[in-house]
Design a protein around this motif. Structure first.
Motif, short mmCIF file in Angstrom:
data_model
loop_
_atom_site.label_atom_id
_atom_site.label_comp_id
_atom_site.label_asym_id
_atom_site.label_seq_id
_atom_site.Cartn_x
_atom_site.Cartn_y
_atom_site.Cartn_z
N ARG A 1 80.31 102.15 86.99
CA ARG A 1 78.94 102.13 87.50
C ARG A 1 77.99 101.68 86.39
O ARG A 1 78.01 102.21 85.29
N ARG B 1 77.32 100.84 94.57
CA ARG B 1 77.90 101.47 93.38
C ARG B 1 79.34 101.89 93.66
O ARG B 1 79.67 102.27 94.80
N ASP C 1 76.79 113.55 92.85
CA ASP C 1 75.56 114.35 92.82
C ASP C 1 75.89 115.84 92.89
O ASP C 1 76.76 116.25 93.67
N ILE C 2 75.19 116.62 92.11
CA ILE C 2 75.36 118.09 92.18
C ILE C 2 74.49 118.58 93.34
O ILE C 2 73.26 118.46 93.30
N ARG D 1 67.61 115.59 98.08
CA ARG D 1 67.69 114.83 99.35
C ARG D 1 68.85 115.27 100.27
O ARG D 1 69.19 114.56 101.19
N THR E 1 67.71 118.23 89.28
CA THR E 1 67.14 119.09 90.32
C THR E 1 68.27 119.61 91.18
O THR E 1 69.03 118.82 91.76
N TYR F 1 69.35 103.16 95.04
CA TYR F 1 70.02 103.29 96.33
C TYR F 1 70.90 102.08 96.68
O TYR F 1 71.24 101.87 97.84
N ASP G 1 79.13 107.55 93.12
CA ASP G 1 77.92 108.32 92.88
C ASP G 1 78.32 109.77 92.98
O ASP G 1 78.94 110.17 93.97
N ASN H 1 65.71 115.85 84.16
CA ASN H 1 66.79 114.98 84.66
C ASN H 1 67.71 115.67 85.67
O ASN H 1 68.73 115.12 86.05
N ARG I 1 70.12 113.79 104.70
CA ARG I 1 71.27 112.89 104.60
C ARG I 1 72.48 113.38 105.41
O ARG I 1 73.23 114.25 104.95
N HIS J 1 70.20 119.53 95.16
CA HIS J 1 69.81 118.12 95.16
C HIS J 1 68.68 117.92 96.17
O HIS J 1 68.74 118.45 97.29
#
Ligand SMILES: Nc1ncnc2c1ncn2[C@@H]1O[C@H](COP(=O)(O)OP(=O)(O)OP(=O)(O)O)[C@@H](O)[C@H]1O
Ligand SMILES: Nc1nc2c(c(=O)[nH]1)N=C(CO)CN2
Length: 395
Positions: free
Chosen positions: A142, A151, A156-157, A176, A171, A148, A154, A169, A180, A174
Motif C-alpha cells: 500500500r 488499495r 482499520d481498528i 465511520r 479514533t 478512499y 486497508d 492519528n 458502512r 472507528h
C-alpha cells in the motif's frame, strides 16, 4: 497491581526482541515495537476517564475488532497474508467474519472490494496496534494514494477493549463504522446474539441505540440487504468465487460405500458412481460430497489406504469429465491423509463428520491446504450414536 506487573513482564520479551519480521518467504525490515504506553485521551465507555496507572493494565490481553478491505491485486492472497502477519506481530485471531465482495463506496470508479473483519486479542496498546497495521499495509504494497481510492489492503481498528481513543492519528471506535454496510456485515458475524461479555456490551453501547450495533445494521438494511445492495457473501473455492447470498445451494451426496443407509452398494463401481454424479448435476446439484467411508452406527472403520482405494479412482474420473466444471466438490472424510490426497486431486472442500475429533491431524492439515472445512457434530462415539436419546446412554 499483581496483574499490571505480570502483564509488563509478559510484554518484555516482545519489547526486547521486536516482532519476528524475518519469518516467511521475504525477509522483512524490522520494526521495533516500544510497548510503553503512549499518551492519548481515554474515555472509557462507562464511568470516569481512566488514569495512566490503569492504562498500563491494557497491556494485558484486550479484545479488539479489525476490519479488512482491499481491491487491488490478488485480494484473497492479500487478506491471508495480512492475517498471517497480524498473528506474527502480536494479534491472536479468535473469530473470522465471513468474506464479502462489495461495490466501492465514496469513490465509485474503482474495482470491487473484498471486506471482512476479525475479532482477536492483543497485548499491544492501541497506538502500537495502529503502527503494526500500518506496517502490514505497507508490506502488502500500500502506498499513499487518493483518499478512499484503490488499495491492496486497508486495516482499520473498529474497537479496542471497552475504550474510546481520541488522538491526532487514532479514533476508536472507528468514526465511520456506522455508515458502512461493508464494515457492519462482517462485524455482525463476530457478535453473539446478545452481549457476550462487558467488552461486547461496550461495543453495543457505542452505537447509542436500544439494541446497539444490531439496530445500526438493521437501519442500513441488515441481513436482507446481503445479495442485493452491492454486498455479496462469498467464498473463494479453487478459481471460482462462490456467491452464497444469491441462492440456496444444493449438495448432492455420492456414497462409495457398500452399506450406507440410502444408497449403500449402488456406486461401488467407478462407472456407476460417475453416472450417478452426472445425474446429480443434471438434477441441479451445485456441490457434490463424495465419501468412501460409512459412518452409520456399527459400520466397520476403513483404514486410510482402504478409503483411498475406493475414493481415488472415482475422483479421478469425476474431475476429468466436462460436467464437473463449475461444480463444488467436497470430500467426506475424517482422515487428514485422505483429505490431503483428495484436495491435491482437485477437491475444493473437506467435510469431516467428526468435527476434527477422529484424526487430530486433520485440522492442521486442512488449515495448511487453505481449503474450507465443514465441521460436523457427532453425538458420542461413532458406533453408539443411536444410543444417545434424551440425554441417556445405554451400555
Ligand atoms: N480506528 C482507526 N483505524 C485505523 N486508522 C485510523 C483509525 N483512526 C484514525 N486512523 C487514522 O486514519 C488515517 C488514514 O487511514 P486510511 O489511510 O486507512 O484511511 P482510508 O482507508 O482512506 O479511510 P478510512 O479509514 O475511513 O477507511 C491513518 O493513518 C490513521 O492514523
Ligand atoms: N465497498 C467498499 N468501499 C470502500 C472501501 C471498502 O473497504 N469497501 N474502502 C474505502 C477506503 O476506506 C473506500 N470505499
Amino acid at each position: 497491581m499483581f496483574k499490571i506487573k505480570k502483564a509488563l513482564k509478559e510484554m518484555l520479551p516482545v519489547a526486547k526482541s521486536g516482532f519476528n519480521f524475518g519469518v516467511g518467504r521475504n525477509p522483512r525490515p524490522s520494526l521495533s515495537i516500544n510497548s510503553s504506553v503512549k499518551p492519548f485521551n481515554l474515555f472509557p465507555s462507562v464511568g470516569r476517564p481512566i488514569s495512566s496507572a490503569s492504562i498500563q493494565a491494557q497491556s494485558t490481553d484486550q479484545e479488539i475488532v479489525i476490519a479488512l478491505g482491499g481491491n487491488v491485486g490478488n485480494r484473497i492472497q492479500n487478506f491471508n497474508e495480512a492475517l498471517r502477519l497480524m498473528k506474527n506481530y502480536g494479534v491472536t485471531v479468535t473469530r473470522h467474519g465471513c468474506l464479502y465482495e462489495t461495490e466501492p463506496t465514496y469513490v465509485t470508479d474503482q474495482p470491487k472490494f473484498f471486506n471482512s473483519a476479525i475479532r482477536g486479542t492483543t497485548k499491544l496498546n492501541p497506538h502500537d496496534l495502529l503502527t503494526v497495521l500500518k506496517q502490514i499495509e505497507a508490506e502488502l504494497g500500500r502506498t499513499s494514494g487518493i483518499r478512499y481510492g484503490p488499495r491492496p489492503i486497508d486495516l482499520d481498528i473498529l474497537f479496542y477493549g471497552n475504550l474510546r481513543v481520541n488522538s491526532e492519528n487514532l479514533t476508536v471506535p472507528h468514526e465511520r463504522i456506522w455508515e458502512r454496510p461493508f464494515v457492519l456485515a462482517p462485524l455482525m458475524d463476530l457478535l453473539g446474539s446478545s452481549g457476550e461479555n462487558d467488552t461486547v456490551a461496550a461495543w453495543h453501547s457505542f452505537a447509542n441505540c436500544k439494541n446497539g450495533l444490531f439496530d445500526i445494521w438493521n437501519k442500513l438494511g441488515g441481513e436482507s440487504s446481503i445479495g442485493n445492495e452491492g454486498i455479496k457473501r462469498v467464498l473463494p473455492l479453487g478459481d471460482q468465487l462462490v456467491d452464497w447470498s444469491k441462492k440456496t445451494h444444493v449438495m448432492g451426496i455420492l456414497n462409495l460405500t457398500p452399506d450406507s443407509f440410502s444408497d449403500g452398494g449402488k456406486f461401488l463401481e467407478a462407472r456407476d458412481a460417475v453416472s450417478h454424479f452426472r445425474s446429480l448435476i443434471s438434477e441441479g446439484a451445485d456441490m457434490v460430497d463424495i465419501g468412501a467411508q460409512s459412518t452409520r452406527p456399527f459400520a466397520g472403520r476403513l483404514t486410510v489406504d482402504q478409503e483411498l482405494d475406493r475414493l481415488i479412482p472415482v475422483l479421478d474420473e469425476i474431475i476429468n469429465i466436462p460436467e464437473s466444471k463449475g461444480i463444488i466438490l467436497s470430500v467426506d472424510t475424517f482422515y487428514a491423509d485422505v483429505a490431503a490426497e483428495a484436495v491435491s486431486r482437485g477437491v475444493h472442500v473437506v467435510n469431516d463428520v467428526s468435527g476434527g475429533t477422529l484424526d487430530p491431524q486433520i485440522l492442521g492439515v486442512v488449515a495448511s491446504l487453505g481449503v474450507p472445512f465443514i465441521t460436523m457434530h457427532m453425538r458420542g462415539q461413532w458406533r453408539v450414536q443411536t444410543y444417545f436419546k434424551c440425554g441417556h446412554t445405554r451400555k
